[in-house]
Design an enzyme around this catalytic site. Sequence first.
Site, PDB file in Angstrom:
ATOM      1  N   HIS A   1      -6.353  -1.796  15.359  1.00  0.00           N
ATOM      2  CA  HIS A   1      -6.078  -0.857  14.267  1.00  0.00           C
ATOM      3  C   HIS A   1      -7.358  -0.579  13.503  1.00  0.00           C
ATOM      4  O   HIS A   1      -8.205  -1.450  13.347  1.00  0.00           O
ATOM      5  CB  HIS A   1      -5.009  -1.416  13.319  1.00  0.00           C
ATOM      6  CG  HIS A   1      -5.258  -2.829  12.880  1.00  0.00           C
ATOM      7  ND1 HIS A   1      -4.945  -3.913  13.669  1.00  0.00           N
ATOM      8  CD2 HIS A   1      -5.801  -3.328  11.761  1.00  0.00           C
ATOM      9  CE1 HIS A   1      -5.290  -5.021  13.039  1.00  0.00           C
ATOM     10  NE2 HIS A   1      -5.824  -4.700  11.885  1.00  0.00           N
TER      11      HIS A   1
ATOM     12  N   HIS B   1      -8.807   0.418   9.882  1.00  0.00           N
ATOM     13  CA  HIS B   1      -8.500   0.510   8.452  1.00  0.00           C
ATOM     14  C   HIS B   1      -9.276   1.672   7.846  1.00  0.00           C
ATOM     15  O   HIS B   1     -10.486   1.804   8.063  1.00  0.00           O
ATOM     16  CB  HIS B   1      -8.955  -0.749   7.710  1.00  0.00           C
ATOM     17  CG  HIS B   1      -8.165  -1.985   8.005  1.00  0.00           C
ATOM     18  ND1 HIS B   1      -7.022  -2.321   7.328  1.00  0.00           N
ATOM     19  CD2 HIS B   1      -8.376  -2.981   8.905  1.00  0.00           C
ATOM     20  CE1 HIS B   1      -6.566  -3.480   7.786  1.00  0.00           C
ATOM     21  NE2 HIS B   1      -7.368  -3.902   8.748  1.00  0.00           N
TER      22      HIS B   1
HETATM   23  P1  5GP Z   1      -6.210  -7.155   9.999  1.00  0.00           P
HETATM   24  O1  5GP Z   1      -6.392  -8.312   9.065  1.00  0.00           O
HETATM   25  O2  5GP Z   1      -5.609  -7.595  11.318  1.00  0.00           O
HETATM   26  O3  5GP Z   1      -7.417  -6.319  10.170  1.00  0.00           O
HETATM   27  O4  5GP Z   1      -5.176  -6.199   9.280  1.00  0.00           O
HETATM   28  C1  5GP Z   1      -3.812  -6.273   9.451  1.00  0.00           C
HETATM   29  C2  5GP Z   1      -3.212  -5.452   8.356  1.00  0.00           C
HETATM   30  O5  5GP Z   1      -1.858  -5.188   8.673  1.00  0.00           O
HETATM   31  C3  5GP Z   1      -3.213  -6.132   6.985  1.00  0.00           C
HETATM   32  O6  5GP Z   1      -3.953  -5.331   6.074  1.00  0.00           O
HETATM   33  C4  5GP Z   1      -1.728  -6.221   6.614  1.00  0.00           C
HETATM   34  O7  5GP Z   1      -1.497  -5.972   5.257  1.00  0.00           O
HETATM   35  C5  5GP Z   1      -1.110  -5.164   7.496  1.00  0.00           C
HETATM   36  N1  5GP Z   1       0.266  -5.423   7.904  1.00  0.00           N
HETATM   37  C6  5GP Z   1       0.752  -6.573   8.432  1.00  0.00           C
HETATM   38  N2  5GP Z   1       2.054  -6.430   8.700  1.00  0.00           N
HETATM   39  C7  5GP Z   1       2.397  -5.175   8.343  1.00  0.00           C
HETATM   40  C8  5GP Z   1       3.625  -4.446   8.391  1.00  0.00           C
HETATM   41  O8  5GP Z   1       4.671  -4.919   8.820  1.00  0.00           O
HETATM   42  N3  5GP Z   1       3.601  -3.155   7.948  1.00  0.00           N
HETATM   43  C9  5GP Z   1       2.454  -2.587   7.462  1.00  0.00           C
HETATM   44  N4  5GP Z   1       2.539  -1.326   7.048  1.00  0.00           N
HETATM   45  N5  5GP Z   1       1.283  -3.242   7.414  1.00  0.00           N
HETATM   46  C10 5GP Z   1       1.264  -4.523   7.844  1.00  0.00           C
END
Ligand code: 5GP
Length: 138
Positions: free
Chosen positions: A99, A101
Site C-alpha cells: 500500500h 500512504h
Molecule cells: P503500514 O504500517 O503497514 O505501512 O500501514 C498500515 C496502515 O493500515 C496503518 O496506517 C493502519 O492504520 C491502516 N489500517 C489497518 N487496518 C485497517 C483497516 O481495517 N481499515 C483501514 N481503512 N485502514 C487500516
Amino acid sequence: MDCIFCKIIAGEIPCFKVYEDEKTLAFLDVAPCADGHTMVIPKKHADAFVEMTPEESGALFEAVNKVSNQIMNKMESITGLTIGMNTYPSAGQTVMHTHVHIFPRYEGDGGGTTHSIVDSAKSADPEYLKKICELLTE
Ligand code: 5GP
Ligand code: ZN
C-alpha cells in the site's frame, strides 16, 4: 487468504473509498496521521511493493498520481503531500498487502520529511558511494 486489505477489496470489511479503477482501490486510513490520510492499494494481492511486476507497480502509481491530485484539489488548507511506502516489517510495514500512504501536509503541521525516517548511512565519502554504485549496477 487472511488479508485485511483483500477483505476490504472484497467488500467484507467496510472502508471510506475515495477512488477505484480496474486494478486499484484507495481509501482513508482508519487511524489517520493527517486529515485526508489515504492509502492506495493494488486489487491483486502482493505482500510488498518489490514483489509486484513493473506493469503492476506502474498501474498502482498511476492511481497514486490521480488520488494525490484529488487530495490536493479538495482538502481545505492543504499545502503539500508526503507519499511513502513501508516495505517489509523492518521498515514498519504492518499490513502485508502492499500500500502507498498519501499524507496530506498542512503549513506548520509539525511533521517530518522523508529524511527524518532513517539516519544510518555509514559514510558519504565519494569512494564509499562509488562502491555502492558499482554494487548496484554490476
Ligand atoms: P503500514 O504500517 O503497514 O505501512 O500501514 C498500515 C496502515 O493500515 C496503518 O496506517 C493502519 O492504520 C491502516 N489500517 C489497518 N487496518 C485497517 C483497516 O481495517 N481499515 C483501514 N481503512 N485502514 C487500516
Ligand atoms: Zn491482500
